[in-house]
Enzyme design. Sequence first.
Site, PDB file in Angstrom:
ATOM      1  N   GLU A   1      11.766  -9.609  18.533  1.00 57.41           N
ATOM      2  CA  GLU A   1      10.731  -8.791  18.467  1.00 57.41           C
ATOM      3  C   GLU A   1      10.908  -7.337  19.012  1.00 57.41           C
ATOM      4  OE1 GLU A   1      10.344 -11.778  20.831  1.00 57.41           O
ATOM      5  OE2 GLU A   1       9.071 -13.077  19.337  1.00 57.41           O
TER       6      GLU A   1
ATOM      7  N   ALA B   1      19.811  -2.710  24.624  1.00 53.03           N
ATOM      8  CA  ALA B   1      19.374  -1.394  25.142  1.00 53.03           C
ATOM      9  C   ALA B   1      20.747  -0.710  25.213  1.00 53.03           C
ATOM     10  CB  ALA B   1      18.776  -1.414  26.421  1.00 53.03           C
TER      11      ALA B   1
ATOM     12  N   ASN C   1       8.529   1.251  17.670  1.00 49.60           N
ATOM     13  CA  ASN C   1       9.858   1.851  18.367  1.00 49.60           C
ATOM     14  C   ASN C   1      10.809   2.047  16.855  1.00 49.60           C
ATOM     15  OD1 ASN C   1      12.413   1.908  19.431  1.00 49.60           O
ATOM     16  ND2 ASN C   1      12.282  -0.025  20.803  1.00 49.60           N
TER      17      ASN C   1
ATOM     18  N   TYR D   1      17.753  -2.107  13.334  1.00 49.75           N
ATOM     19  CA  TYR D   1      17.920  -3.481  12.825  1.00 49.75           C
ATOM     20  C   TYR D   1      17.850  -3.727  11.359  1.00 49.75           C
ATOM     21  CZ  TYR D   1      16.554  -4.447  17.695  1.00 49.75           C
ATOM     22  OH  TYR D   1      16.429  -4.425  19.105  1.00 49.75           O
TER      23      TYR D   1
END
Length: 155
Positions: free
Chosen positions: A104, A71, A109, A116
């Site tokens: 995950e 985050a 998102n 990623y």
Amino acid sequence: MISVRKMQAVDVEAVSQIEAAVFSQPWSVQGFLDALSLENTIFLVAEENKKILGYVGMYVSLDEGEITNVAVTPEARRRGVGQSLIEKIKKEAEANSVLQMILEVRVSNDPAIRLYQRNGFLNCGIRKGFYDFPKEDAYIMIYRKDVELLTKDFH
Ligand SMILES: CC(C)(COP(=O)(O)OP(=O)(O)OC[C@H]1O[C@@H](n2cnc3c(N)ncnc32)[C@H](O)[C@@H]1OP(=O)(O)O)[C@@H](O)C(=O)NCCC(=O)NCCS
């Protein structure tokens, strides 16, 4: 300048505040402290002028790492903080003989999925109804350095 270093117990208060602001089922202060006390975890923070802007956490078992937390505080997004965290955790993974990292992510998102993907994580499956609040499927994403090196020339 943004720098990335190992998370320490004194960082956990600030980290938990970001966690609570960002996730519907946040880890508690104690959850982070417990993770830091384990030998098979790698938790990192990104900071600038002594302010924590984001964090990443991974549990290692044998040669596999599971990324459990990523985050960045909303005010610091789109400045390369997430990218710096992922680059550093990849280096840490390699240094710790982790051959594969798995995570995950909510299927909706996009910011995280793109982060990623640009770092070599591949979409490898779906866990149906994995998330609550709101209920949502998860993509399973996997990173392997050998696969990244093999596929680099094709992009
Ligand atoms: C996902 C998250 C960590 C990205 O952090 P960030 O510091 O904003 O990311 P960066 O600035 O390093 O961006 C790196 C790349 O990620 C992708 N990206 C990041 N935010 C994006 C967005 N809003 N839309 C599209 N792509 C995005 C882009 O490819 C970006 O590269 P670019 O800026 O050159 O286009 C951040 O949005 C976040 O904390 N989200 C909430 C928590 C979360 O969802 N965590 C993941 C749980 S699995």
